[in-house]
Design a protein around this motif. Structure first.
Motif, PDB file in Angstrom:
ATOM      1  N   ALA A 172     -49.946 -34.085  16.880  1.00 31.69           N
ATOM      2  CA  ALA A 172     -50.042 -35.203  17.825  1.00 31.69           C
ATOM      3  C   ALA A 172     -51.077 -36.325  18.172  1.00 31.69           C
ATOM      4  O   ALA A 172     -50.969 -37.315  18.195  1.00 31.69           O
ATOM      5  CB  ALA A 172     -50.533 -34.167  19.383  1.00 31.69           C
ATOM      6  N   LEU A 173     -52.389 -35.586  17.272  1.00 30.02           N
ATOM      7  CA  LEU A 173     -53.463 -36.562  17.088  1.00 30.02           C
ATOM      8  C   LEU A 173     -53.116 -37.515  16.218  1.00 30.02           C
ATOM      9  O   LEU A 173     -53.420 -38.761  16.320  1.00 30.02           O
ATOM     10  CB  LEU A 173     -54.572 -35.715  16.692  1.00 30.02           C
ATOM     11  N   LEU A 174     -52.372 -37.372  14.812  1.00 30.72           N
ATOM     12  CA  LEU A 174     -52.048 -38.407  14.113  1.00 30.72           C
ATOM     13  C   LEU A 174     -51.124 -39.450  14.617  1.00 30.72           C
ATOM     14  O   LEU A 174     -51.356 -40.722  14.419  1.00 30.72           O
ATOM     15  CB  LEU A 174     -51.200 -37.601  12.945  1.00 30.72           C
ATOM     16  N   GLN A 175     -50.433 -39.039  15.533  1.00 30.91           N
ATOM     17  CA  GLN A 175     -49.245 -39.897  16.235  1.00 30.91           C
ATOM     18  C   GLN A 175     -50.062 -40.710  17.311  1.00 30.91           C
ATOM     19  O   GLN A 175     -49.775 -41.973  17.254  1.00 30.91           O
ATOM     20  CB  GLN A 175     -47.836 -39.211  16.514  1.00 30.91           C
ATOM     21  N   ILE A 176     -50.792 -40.148  18.117  1.00 33.49           N
ATOM     22  CA  ILE A 176     -51.445 -40.653  19.282  1.00 33.49           C
ATOM     23  C   ILE A 176     -52.240 -41.773  18.812  1.00 33.49           C
ATOM     24  O   ILE A 176     -52.393 -42.900  19.577  1.00 33.49           O
ATOM     25  CB  ILE A 176     -52.223 -39.536  20.404  1.00 33.49           C
ATOM     26  N   CYS A 177     -53.119 -41.316  17.752  1.00 28.40           N
ATOM     27  CA  CYS A 177     -54.107 -42.385  17.151  1.00 28.40           C
ATOM     28  C   CYS A 177     -53.727 -43.293  16.029  1.00 28.40           C
ATOM     29  O   CYS A 177     -54.322 -44.185  15.664  1.00 28.40           O
ATOM     30  CB  CYS A 177     -55.335 -41.756  16.863  1.00 28.40           C
ATOM     31  N   ASP A 178     -52.323 -42.907  15.785  1.00 28.91           N
ATOM     32  CA  ASP A 178     -51.938 -43.914  14.544  1.00 28.91           C
ATOM     33  C   ASP A 178     -52.732 -43.786  13.342  1.00 28.91           C
ATOM     34  O   ASP A 178     -53.104 -44.741  12.862  1.00 28.91           O
ATOM     35  CB  ASP A 178     -51.680 -44.995  15.036  1.00 28.91           C
ATOM     36  N   ILE A 179     -53.193 -42.346  12.935  1.00 25.56           N
ATOM     37  CA  ILE A 179     -54.366 -42.677  11.877  1.00 25.56           C
ATOM     38  C   ILE A 179     -53.567 -42.100  10.597  1.00 25.56           C
ATOM     39  O   ILE A 179     -54.398 -41.772   9.544  1.00 25.56           O
ATOM     40  CB  ILE A 179     -55.243 -41.770  12.406  1.00 25.56           C
ATOM     41  N   GLY A 180     -52.303 -41.844  10.612  1.00 31.92           N
ATOM     42  CA  GLY A 180     -51.456 -41.441   9.250  1.00 31.92           C
ATOM     43  C   GLY A 180     -51.844 -42.342   8.220  1.00 31.92           C
ATOM     44  O   GLY A 180     -52.021 -41.840   7.073  1.00 31.92           O
ATOM     45  N   LYS A 181     -52.019 -43.501   8.446  1.00 29.96           N
ATOM     46  CA  LYS A 181     -52.015 -44.609   7.243  1.00 29.96           C
ATOM     47  C   LYS A 181     -53.307 -44.411   6.507  1.00 29.96           C
ATOM     48  O   LYS A 181     -53.553 -44.701   5.334  1.00 29.96           O
ATOM     49  CB  LYS A 181     -52.072 -45.920   8.051  1.00 29.96           C
ATOM     50  N   TYR A 182     -54.431 -43.637   6.994  1.00 30.07           N
ATOM     51  CA  TYR A 182     -55.594 -43.455   6.233  1.00 30.07           C
ATOM     52  C   TYR A 182     -55.543 -42.052   5.278  1.00 30.07           C
ATOM     53  O   TYR A 182     -56.244 -42.002   4.766  1.00 30.07           O
ATOM     54  CB  TYR A 182     -56.815 -43.230   7.099  1.00 30.07           C
ATOM     55  N   LEU A 183     -54.385 -41.362   5.577  1.00 35.02           N
ATOM     56  CA  LEU A 183     -54.404 -39.913   4.873  1.00 35.02           C
ATOM     57  C   LEU A 183     -53.271 -40.014   3.723  1.00 35.02           C
ATOM     58  O   LEU A 183     -52.435 -40.374   3.868  1.00 35.02           O
ATOM     59  CB  LEU A 183     -53.976 -38.819   5.806  1.00 35.02           C
ATOM     60  N   ASP A 184     -53.879 -39.199   2.386  1.00 34.85           N
ATOM     61  CA  ASP A 184     -53.148 -38.935   1.338  1.00 34.85           C
ATOM     62  C   ASP A 184     -52.074 -37.692   1.482  1.00 34.85           C
ATOM     63  O   ASP A 184     -50.900 -38.015   1.269  1.00 34.85           O
ATOM     64  CB  ASP A 184     -53.889 -38.771   0.162  1.00 34.85           C
ATOM     65  N   LYS A 185     -52.685 -36.810   1.762  1.00 34.10           N
ATOM     66  CA  LYS A 185     -51.832 -35.428   1.876  1.00 34.10           C
ATOM     67  C   LYS A 185     -52.492 -34.667   3.128  1.00 34.10           C
ATOM     68  O   LYS A 185     -53.484 -35.002   3.647  1.00 34.10           O
ATOM     69  CB  LYS A 185     -52.202 -34.545   0.641  1.00 34.10           C
ATOM     70  N   ILE A 186     -51.516 -33.787   3.600  1.00 30.50           N
ATOM     71  CA  ILE A 186     -51.963 -32.729   4.486  1.00 30.50           C
ATOM     72  C   ILE A 186     -51.875 -31.219   3.929  1.00 30.50           C
ATOM     73  O   ILE A 186     -50.831 -31.173   3.303  1.00 30.50           O
ATOM     74  CB  ILE A 186     -50.784 -32.614   5.782  1.00 30.50           C
ATOM     75  N   TYR A 187     -52.906 -30.608   4.126  1.00 30.62           N
ATOM     76  CA  TYR A 187     -52.915 -29.227   3.277  1.00 30.62           C
ATOM     77  C   TYR A 187     -52.855 -28.189   4.395  1.00 30.62           C
ATOM     78  O   TYR A 187     -53.202 -28.263   5.517  1.00 30.62           O
ATOM     79  CB  TYR A 187     -54.323 -29.023   2.621  1.00 30.62           C
ATOM     80  N   ASP A 188     -51.799 -27.391   4.182  1.00 33.91           N
ATOM     81  CA  ASP A 188     -51.312 -26.342   5.006  1.00 33.91           C
ATOM     82  C   ASP A 188     -51.353 -24.774   4.102  1.00 33.91           C
ATOM     83  O   ASP A 188     -50.517 -24.938   3.222  1.00 33.91           O
ATOM     84  CB  ASP A 188     -50.328 -26.566   6.112  1.00 33.91           C
ATOM     85  N   LYS A 189     -51.720 -23.762   4.829  1.00 34.81           N
ATOM     86  CA  LYS A 189     -51.555 -22.470   3.903  1.00 34.81           C
ATOM     87  C   LYS A 189     -49.915 -21.918   4.180  1.00 34.81           C
ATOM     88  O   LYS A 189     -49.347 -21.168   3.584  1.00 34.81           O
ATOM     89  CB  LYS A 189     -52.335 -21.416   4.593  1.00 34.81           C
ATOM     90  N   SER A 190     -49.275 -22.351   5.449  1.00 29.74           N
ATOM     91  CA  SER A 190     -47.972 -21.747   5.655  1.00 29.74           C
ATOM     92  C   SER A 190     -47.053 -22.350   4.644  1.00 29.74           C
ATOM     93  O   SER A 190     -46.544 -23.337   4.505  1.00 29.74           O
ATOM     94  CB  SER A 190     -47.511 -22.467   6.986  1.00 29.74           C
ATOM     95  N   LYS A 191     -46.511 -21.230   4.002  1.00 31.31           N
ATOM     96  CA  LYS A 191     -45.487 -21.794   3.121  1.00 31.31           C
ATOM     97  C   LYS A 191     -43.875 -22.297   3.697  1.00 31.31           C
ATOM     98  O   LYS A 191     -43.387 -22.862   3.124  1.00 31.31           O
ATOM     99  CB  LYS A 191     -44.974 -20.331   2.180  1.00 31.31           C
ATOM    100  N   LEU A 192     -43.808 -21.977   5.017  1.00 30.00           N
ATOM    101  CA  LEU A 192     -42.932 -22.583   5.816  1.00 30.00           C
ATOM    102  C   LEU A 192     -42.889 -24.031   6.004  1.00 30.00           C
ATOM    103  O   LEU A 192     -41.861 -24.712   6.095  1.00 30.00           O
ATOM    104  CB  LEU A 192     -42.651 -21.942   7.133  1.00 30.00           C
ATOM    105  N   LYS A 193     -44.208 -24.584   5.635  1.00 26.61           N
ATOM    106  CA  LYS A 193     -44.541 -26.016   5.820  1.00 26.61           C
ATOM    107  C   LYS A 193     -44.561 -26.887   4.586  1.00 26.61           C
ATOM    108  O   LYS A 193     -44.341 -28.069   4.608  1.00 26.61           O
ATOM    109  CB  LYS A 193     -45.710 -26.197   6.913  1.00 26.61           C
ATOM    110  N   GLN A 194     -45.015 -25.984   3.513  1.00 27.26           N
ATOM    111  CA  GLN A 194     -45.343 -26.601   2.333  1.00 27.26           C
ATOM    112  C   GLN A 194     -44.136 -27.442   1.740  1.00 27.26           C
ATOM    113  O   GLN A 194     -42.808 -26.806   1.720  1.00 27.26           O
ATOM    114  CB  GLN A 194     -45.857 -25.678   1.206  1.00 27.26           C
ATOM    115  N   GLY A 195     -44.064 -28.609   1.177  1.00 23.04           N
ATOM    116  CA  GLY A 195     -43.015 -29.505   0.784  1.00 23.04           C
ATOM    117  C   GLY A 195     -42.361 -30.302   1.795  1.00 23.04           C
ATOM    118  O   GLY A 195     -41.709 -30.973   1.492  1.00 23.04           O
ATOM    119  N   LEU A 196     -42.679 -30.028   2.982  1.00 18.93           N
ATOM    120  CA  LEU A 196     -41.958 -30.776   4.051  1.00 18.93           C
ATOM    121  C   LEU A 196     -42.840 -32.022   4.432  1.00 18.93           C
ATOM    122  O   LEU A 196     -44.055 -31.972   3.889  1.00 18.93           O
ATOM    123  CB  LEU A 196     -42.172 -29.870   5.532  1.00 18.93           C
TER     124      LEU A 196
END
Ligand SMILES: [Zn+2]
Length: 407
Positions: A324-348
């Motif tokens: 929600a934050l990334l989209q509401i503030c439109d800050i995705g453009k500053y970021l290289d990667k998103i890290y997360d421990k959940s194996k269900l999310k990695q690669g997506l």
């Protein structure tokens, strides 16, 4: 047609408008990025009961039938579960004869603990088919469905009534909380206890946590709003405590209306406090909306400046509120990667901002200078986990109440 209040059917006055965003839980495979849909997102306050809620409903089946948030992934969450069960044993006599039902039981970790430690008889319900496998591995009997009054009647026929009914982080997600409260009232034995845990509106309001506002979170609860839901459904709120979960939550203990248990004093005190900071006034909500705009601008400037100084920035935690934050503030453009421990999310890829989700083991000072914490409520846990990165000069940035480096 405008949506009506989910508690009292009153008219909703618009406060925030975030335009169109992708669903916060809809992480994407690369090939599906172009097919992504976006939905209007805005929030307002009920004119009558002052309940703060979003105005745009998405079909819950779309949101929760495939859910990739596992309760068991966070250590902090496990601690909270252990604490809750201990509490139930001490105050409400949870024991090996107790029947425990959990609404939105997710991967079944809570019920597993209740079974293992207290030898309780347990049953869960959750609409997410993909989590059933994990719940099965945890050896927890789980029904695949949304809990409702209608569903409570079926459950009673097959399993009888329950001594404890637990609903953690689910009431805020449902368009019709009255139906869940009515179902819980029906499912409880005469001395039963209904436990509701929700993020506390007071924290959202005070600390600008507008990242909590997305399609999966339909309503934002105060102690008063839980009390209102109880009185509408023949239930009685008897105690409330604050818990350090989801950026500050309230844990509510509820009985049937006719059971005369003593009401704890802190309940009224908390409602007085909620009134005092203005949770039930329109004027303070319009001020909140101005604060949100200010925060959005500040966060953008903050990251822009880091980027300008040649820093490599990524984010930690592919949480719903992070999306929600990334989209509401439109800050995705500053970021290289998103890290997360959940194996269900990695690669997506993240919804709306389309950033790849990667295993946190890949975090290194070579590829990252600043890590923006999207799961900022777990800042301590993440700082411990990333102590090597921090020792080598890496910085963690907490976005709320105002963006700052975690110390
Ligand atoms: Zn209302």
């Amino acid at each position: 047609m405008k949506k009506k209040c989910r508690i009292c059917s009153g008219k909703i006055i618009s406060i925030l408008n975030f335009k169109k965003v992708a669903l916060s839980g809809s992480f994407l495979k690369r090939e599906n990025i172009t097919k992504e849909k976006k939905y209007k997102l805005s929030a307002g306050v009920c004119e009558k009961c002052k309940h703060f809620q979003i105005e745009n409903l998405v079909n819950p089946k779309k949101l929760f039938s495939h859910y990739i948030w596992e309760t068991g992934v966070s250590k902090k969450n496990i601690e909270l579960i252990i604490d809750l069960l201990k509490n139930l044993k001490l105050r409400y006599k949870l024991n090996n004869k107790s029947k425990v039902f959990e609404i939105a039981s997710n991967d079944g970790v809570l019920l597993k603990e209740a079974k293992k430690k207290y030898n309780c008889n347990v049953l869960g319900i959750d609409p997410a088919k993909n989590l059933l496998k994990i719940a099965k591995k945890n050896n927890i009997n789980t029904l695949i469905d949304f809990f409702s009054f209608k569903c409570s009647k079926k459950i009673i026929k097959e399993f009888g009534k329950f001594d404890f009914c637990i609903a953690r982080n689910v009431i805020a997600h449902t368009p019709n909380p009255n139906d869940i409260f009515k179902g819980a009232e029906n499912l409880l034995s005469s001395k039963g206890i209904f436990i509701v845990e929700v993020p506390h509106l007071e924290n959202i309001f005070r600390d600008n946590q507008y990242d909590n506002i997305f399609h999966e979170h339909v309503g934002f609860h105060s102690v008063q709003s839980i009390k209102d839901l109880c009185s509408k459904n023949s239930l009685r709120l008897i105690n409330v405590e604050k818990v350090d979960s989801q950026g500050g939550s309230i844990r509510c203990f509820i009985t049937k209306k006719n059971r005369k248990m003593k009401i704890n004093k802190n309940l009224d005190l908390m409602i007085i406090q909620e009134k005092k900071i203005g949770l039930f006034k329109l004027k303070t909500w319009f001020e909140f909306s101005k604060r949100v705009e200010k925060h959005k601008t500040f966060l953008n400037e903050y990251l822009k400046k880091l980027k300008k100084n040649n820093n490599k920035i990524s984010a930690y935690g592919a949480s719903g509120k992070g999306q929600a934050l990334l989209q509401i503030c439109d800050i995705g453009k500053y970021l290289d990667k998103i890290y997360d421990k959940s194996k269900l999310k990695q690669g997506l890829y993240t919804p709306g901002s389309h950033i790849k989700i990667v295993d946190p083991q890949k975090i290194s000072i070579k590829n990252t200078d600043y890590l923006l914490l999207l799961s900022w409520n777990l800042a301590k846990e993440i700082a411990n986990q990333e102590s090597v990165f921090i020792k080598k000069g890496g910085k963690l940035v907490v976005p709320f109440p105002m963006p700052h480096v975690f110390k």
